[in-house]
Design a protein around this motif. Structure first.
Motif, PDB file in Angstrom:
ATOM      1  N   ASN A 108       0.851  -1.194   0.000  1.00  0.00           N
ATOM      2  CA  ASN A 108       0.000   0.000   0.000  1.00  0.00           C
ATOM      3  C   ASN A 108       0.880   1.234   0.000  1.00  0.00           C
ATOM      4  OD1 ASN A 108      -2.750  -1.262   0.543  1.00  0.00           O
ATOM      5  ND2 ASN A 108      -1.533  -2.095   2.217  1.00  0.00           N
ATOM      6  N   PHE A 109       0.505   2.252  -0.818  1.00  0.00           N
ATOM      7  CA  PHE A 109       1.289   3.476  -0.899  1.00  0.00           C
ATOM      8  C   PHE A 109       0.381   4.685  -1.057  1.00  0.00           C
ATOM      9  CE2 PHE A 109       4.170   0.161  -2.212  1.00  0.00           C
ATOM     10  CZ  PHE A 109       5.311   0.480  -1.486  1.00  0.00           C
ATOM     11  N   SER A 110       0.824   5.809  -0.528  1.00  0.00           N
ATOM     12  CA  SER A 110       0.123   7.078  -0.680  1.00  0.00           C
ATOM     13  C   SER A 110       0.812   7.851  -1.810  1.00  0.00           C
ATOM     14  CB  SER A 110       0.160   7.882   0.628  1.00  0.00           C
ATOM     15  OG  SER A 110      -0.552   9.089   0.446  1.00  0.00           O
ATOM     16  N   ARG A 111       0.461   7.492  -3.047  1.00  0.00           N
ATOM     17  CA  ARG A 111       1.022   8.122  -4.238  1.00  0.00           C
ATOM     18  C   ARG A 111       0.115   7.822  -5.432  1.00  0.00           C
ATOM     19  NH1 ARG A 111       6.003   3.872  -4.377  1.00  0.00           N
ATOM     20  NH2 ARG A 111       5.027   2.310  -5.708  1.00  0.00           N
ATOM     21  N   THR A 112       0.455   8.374  -6.597  1.00  0.00           N
ATOM     22  CA  THR A 112      -0.391   8.215  -7.786  1.00  0.00           C
ATOM     23  C   THR A 112       0.331   7.512  -8.926  1.00  0.00           C
ATOM     24  OG1 THR A 112       0.261  10.373  -8.632  1.00  0.00           O
ATOM     25  CG2 THR A 112      -1.720  10.292  -7.228  1.00  0.00           C
ATOM     26  N   TRP A 113       1.332   6.710  -8.640  1.00  0.00           N
ATOM     27  CA  TRP A 113       2.106   6.045  -9.686  1.00  0.00           C
ATOM     28  C   TRP A 113       2.522   4.645  -9.241  1.00  0.00           C
ATOM     29  CZ3 TRP A 113       6.972   4.912  -7.874  1.00  0.00           C
ATOM     30  CH2 TRP A 113       7.454   5.699  -6.825  1.00  0.00           C
ATOM     31  N   ILE A 114       2.803   3.808 -10.250  1.00  0.00           N
ATOM     32  CA  ILE A 114       3.325   2.450 -10.027  1.00  0.00           C
ATOM     33  C   ILE A 114       4.497   2.265 -10.981  1.00  0.00           C
ATOM     34  CG2 ILE A 114       2.856  -0.027 -10.160  1.00  0.00           C
ATOM     35  CD1 ILE A 114      -0.142   0.675  -9.726  1.00  0.00           C
ATOM     36  N   PHE A 115       5.671   2.001 -10.416  1.00  0.00           N
ATOM     37  CA  PHE A 115       6.868   1.781 -11.212  1.00  0.00           C
ATOM     38  C   PHE A 115       7.157   0.279 -11.251  1.00  0.00           C
ATOM     39  CE2 PHE A 115      11.450   1.429 -11.922  1.00  0.00           C
ATOM     40  CZ  PHE A 115      11.595   2.243 -13.040  1.00  0.00           C
ATOM     41  N   VAL A 116       7.355  -0.247 -12.453  1.00  0.00           N
ATOM     42  CA  VAL A 116       7.630  -1.673 -12.636  1.00  0.00           C
ATOM     43  C   VAL A 116       8.960  -1.807 -13.371  1.00  0.00           C
ATOM     44  CG1 VAL A 116       6.801  -3.841 -13.636  1.00  0.00           C
ATOM     45  CG2 VAL A 116       5.157  -2.164 -12.766  1.00  0.00           C
ATOM     46  N   ASN A 117       9.850  -2.632 -12.836  1.00  0.00           N
ATOM     47  CA  ASN A 117      11.179  -2.835 -13.405  1.00  0.00           C
ATOM     48  C   ASN A 117      11.431  -4.341 -13.490  1.00  0.00           C
ATOM     49  OD1 ASN A 117      13.680  -1.977 -14.390  1.00  0.00           O
ATOM     50  ND2 ASN A 117      14.615  -2.006 -12.367  1.00  0.00           N
ATOM     51  N   VAL A 118      11.909  -4.813 -14.644  1.00  0.00           N
ATOM     52  CA  VAL A 118      12.136  -6.247 -14.835  1.00  0.00           C
ATOM     53  C   VAL A 118      13.519  -6.509 -15.410  1.00  0.00           C
ATOM     54  CG1 VAL A 118       9.689  -6.847 -15.144  1.00  0.00           C
ATOM     55  CG2 VAL A 118      11.081  -6.242 -17.140  1.00  0.00           C
ATOM     56  N   SER A 119      13.949  -7.724 -15.245  1.00  0.00           N
ATOM     57  CA  SER A 119      15.157  -8.234 -15.901  1.00  0.00           C
ATOM     58  C   SER A 119      14.692  -9.250 -16.936  1.00  0.00           C
ATOM     59  CB  SER A 119      16.057  -8.905 -14.866  1.00  0.00           C
ATOM     60  OG  SER A 119      17.075  -9.622 -15.509  1.00  0.00           O
ATOM     61  N   ILE A 120      15.200  -9.129 -18.163  1.00  0.00           N
ATOM     62  CA  ILE A 120      14.838 -10.050 -19.246  1.00  0.00           C
ATOM     63  C   ILE A 120      16.124 -10.663 -19.787  1.00  0.00           C
ATOM     64  CG2 ILE A 120      13.836 -10.284 -21.559  1.00  0.00           C
ATOM     65  CD1 ILE A 120      12.117  -7.804 -20.900  1.00  0.00           C
ATOM     66  N   THR A 121      16.125 -11.993 -19.904  1.00  0.00           N
ATOM     67  CA  THR A 121      17.247 -12.692 -20.523  1.00  0.00           C
ATOM     68  C   THR A 121      16.712 -13.442 -21.738  1.00  0.00           C
ATOM     69  OG1 THR A 121      18.294 -12.955 -18.362  1.00  0.00           O
ATOM     70  CG2 THR A 121      19.102 -14.355 -20.154  1.00  0.00           C
ATOM     71  N   GLU A 122      17.105 -12.993 -22.935  1.00  0.00           N
ATOM     72  CA  GLU A 122      16.613 -13.607 -24.166  1.00  0.00           C
ATOM     73  C   GLU A 122      17.493 -13.189 -25.331  1.00  0.00           C
ATOM     74  OE1 GLU A 122      15.279 -15.595 -27.010  1.00  0.00           O
ATOM     75  OE2 GLU A 122      14.352 -15.972 -25.077  1.00  0.00           O
ATOM     76  N   THR A 123      17.988 -14.151 -26.076  1.00  0.00           N
ATOM     77  CA  THR A 123      18.841 -13.879 -27.230  1.00  0.00           C
ATOM     78  C   THR A 123      18.046 -13.373 -28.428  1.00  0.00           C
ATOM     79  OG1 THR A 123      20.307 -15.633 -26.485  1.00  0.00           O
ATOM     80  CG2 THR A 123      20.571 -14.916 -28.759  1.00  0.00           C
ATOM     81  N   ASN A 124      16.852 -13.912 -28.636  1.00  0.00           N
ATOM     82  CA  ASN A 124      16.040 -13.594 -29.817  1.00  0.00           C
ATOM     83  C   ASN A 124      14.805 -12.782 -29.430  1.00  0.00           C
ATOM     84  OD1 ASN A 124      17.683 -15.141 -31.684  1.00  0.00           O
ATOM     85  ND2 ASN A 124      16.913 -16.926 -30.598  1.00  0.00           N
ATOM     86  N   PHE A 125      14.999 -11.713 -28.697  1.00  0.00           N
ATOM     87  CA  PHE A 125      13.918 -10.879 -28.170  1.00  0.00           C
ATOM     88  C   PHE A 125      13.002 -10.382 -29.280  1.00  0.00           C
ATOM     89  CE2 PHE A 125      12.313  -6.645 -27.222  1.00  0.00           C
ATOM     90  CZ  PHE A 125      11.684  -6.835 -26.007  1.00  0.00           C
ATOM     91  N   GLN A 126      11.681 -10.453 -29.033  1.00  0.00           N
ATOM     92  CA  GLN A 126      10.680  -9.916 -29.965  1.00  0.00           C
ATOM     93  C   GLN A 126       9.979  -8.694 -29.361  1.00  0.00           C
ATOM     94  OE1 GLN A 126       9.899 -11.009 -33.133  1.00  0.00           O
ATOM     95  NE2 GLN A 126       8.425  -9.369 -33.351  1.00  0.00           N
ATOM     96  N   ASN A 127       9.388  -8.872 -28.162  1.00  0.00           N
ATOM     97  CA  ASN A 127       8.723  -7.740 -27.515  1.00  0.00           C
ATOM     98  C   ASN A 127       8.484  -8.010 -26.033  1.00  0.00           C
ATOM     99  OD1 ASN A 127       6.019  -8.900 -27.045  1.00  0.00           O
ATOM    100  ND2 ASN A 127       5.755  -8.770 -29.246  1.00  0.00           N
ATOM    101  N   VAL A 128       8.107  -6.945 -25.327  1.00  0.00           N
ATOM    102  CA  VAL A 128       7.743  -7.030 -23.914  1.00  0.00           C
ATOM    103  C   VAL A 128       6.470  -6.214 -23.732  1.00  0.00           C
ATOM    104  CG1 VAL A 128       9.268  -5.092 -23.280  1.00  0.00           C
ATOM    105  CG2 VAL A 128       8.518  -6.724 -21.516  1.00  0.00           C
ATOM    106  N   THR A 129       5.517  -6.768 -22.969  1.00  0.00           N
ATOM    107  CA  THR A 129       4.228  -6.108 -22.761  1.00  0.00           C
ATOM    108  C   THR A 129       3.972  -5.934 -21.271  1.00  0.00           C
ATOM    109  OG1 THR A 129       3.337  -7.054 -24.799  1.00  0.00           O
ATOM    110  CG2 THR A 129       1.738  -6.251 -23.185  1.00  0.00           C
ATOM    111  N   TYR A 130       3.679  -4.692 -20.887  1.00  0.00           N
ATOM    112  CA  TYR A 130       3.340  -4.343 -19.507  1.00  0.00           C
ATOM    113  C   TYR A 130       1.827  -4.164 -19.432  1.00  0.00           C
ATOM    114  CZ  TYR A 130       8.312  -3.327 -19.073  1.00  0.00           C
ATOM    115  OH  TYR A 130       9.681  -3.423 -19.061  1.00  0.00           O
ATOM    116  N   ARG A 131       1.190  -4.840 -18.461  1.00  0.00           N
ATOM    117  CA  ARG A 131      -0.268  -4.758 -18.307  1.00  0.00           C
ATOM    118  C   ARG A 131      -0.613  -4.271 -16.904  1.00  0.00           C
ATOM    119  NH1 ARG A 131       0.585  -9.257 -21.494  1.00  0.00           N
ATOM    120  NH2 ARG A 131      -0.607  -9.289 -23.437  1.00  0.00           N
ATOM    121  N   LEU A 132      -1.566  -3.331 -16.844  1.00  0.00           N
ATOM    122  CA  LEU A 132      -2.044  -2.782 -15.573  1.00  0.00           C
ATOM    123  C   LEU A 132      -3.565  -2.858 -15.549  1.00  0.00           C
ATOM    124  CD1 LEU A 132      -1.382  -1.225 -12.915  1.00  0.00           C
ATOM    125  CD2 LEU A 132      -1.748   0.884 -14.239  1.00  0.00           C
TER     126      LEU A 132
END
Length: 194
Positions: A108-132
């Motif tokens: 729980n937080f008293s703010r108006t934002w959500i920060f999401v950070n990930v680590s991706i390991t992939e040689t043949n990367f196509q895309n990444v999708t963030y869903r909220l």
């Protein structure tokens, strides 16, 4: 020439096989040779047929880049070859996980934002999708075709949100993070004297 069911040039596959189908036309056909090479251009398979069409499936291949071509000869020693095609075999799902400063689940937080950070390991990367999502449905879906490894969802009203991240590689292998929940509450409690 390559015909139907032959892997296309530059294709990416998530199975450990490559199919090659060749047709040669000659009244004096002697043989068709199909050759398979590994990523260092070493010939690893060589198959011969005296009939056309000639279809072969190379199976039990490990992940990597492969090249193939074919040559047809007639009994008069005339010869013709196909182009060399390459195929990438990738049967491994991408690795993805949350990293700091992504908040823990059920926070729980008293703010108006959500920060999401990930680590991706992939040689043949196509895309990444963030869903909220909020309690009534989808709030935001953002897809990047470059390795953008974080997003900041801003100007969010108070409420409970869930989010997750999915990455896909060029061979259609996919992986997702767990879904996390966060509650945003910027409203001060009401208090009054009685």
């Amino acid at each position: 020439q390559f015909v139907t069911n032959t892997e296309t040039y530059g294709s990416n596959k998530n199975t450990n096989s490559i199919n090659v189908n060749v047709t040669a036309r000659d009244l004096n056909l002697d043989k068709i040779v199909i050759r398979l090479y590994n990523s260092t251009s070493n010939e690893i398979r060589n198959n011969v047929s005296s009939t056309s069409p000639f279809n072969i499936t190379y199976s039990s291949l490990t992940d990597g880049i492969y090249y193939f071509n074919s040559t047809a000869n007639d009994t008069k020693n005339n010869q013709n070859s196909t182009e060399t095609r390459n195929v990438t075999i990738d049967t491994t799902n991408p690795l993805i996980e949350y990293i700091a400063p992504t908040e823990s689940n059920n926070t729980n937080f008293s703010r108006t934002w959500i920060f999401v950070n990930v680590s991706i390991t992939e040689t043949n990367f196509q895309n990444v999708t963030y869903r909220l999502f909020n309690t009534t449905g989808q709030v935001n879906v953002t897809t990047y075709t470059t390795e953008i490894k974080n997003i900041n969802f801003t100007a969010l009203p108070d409420g409970t949100y869930t989010y997750n991240v999915t990455t896909i590689d060029k061979a259609s292998n996919t992986n997702s993070t767990a879904t996390r929940t966060i509650t945003l509450d910027t409203t001060f409690p009401q208090i009054q004297f009685v």
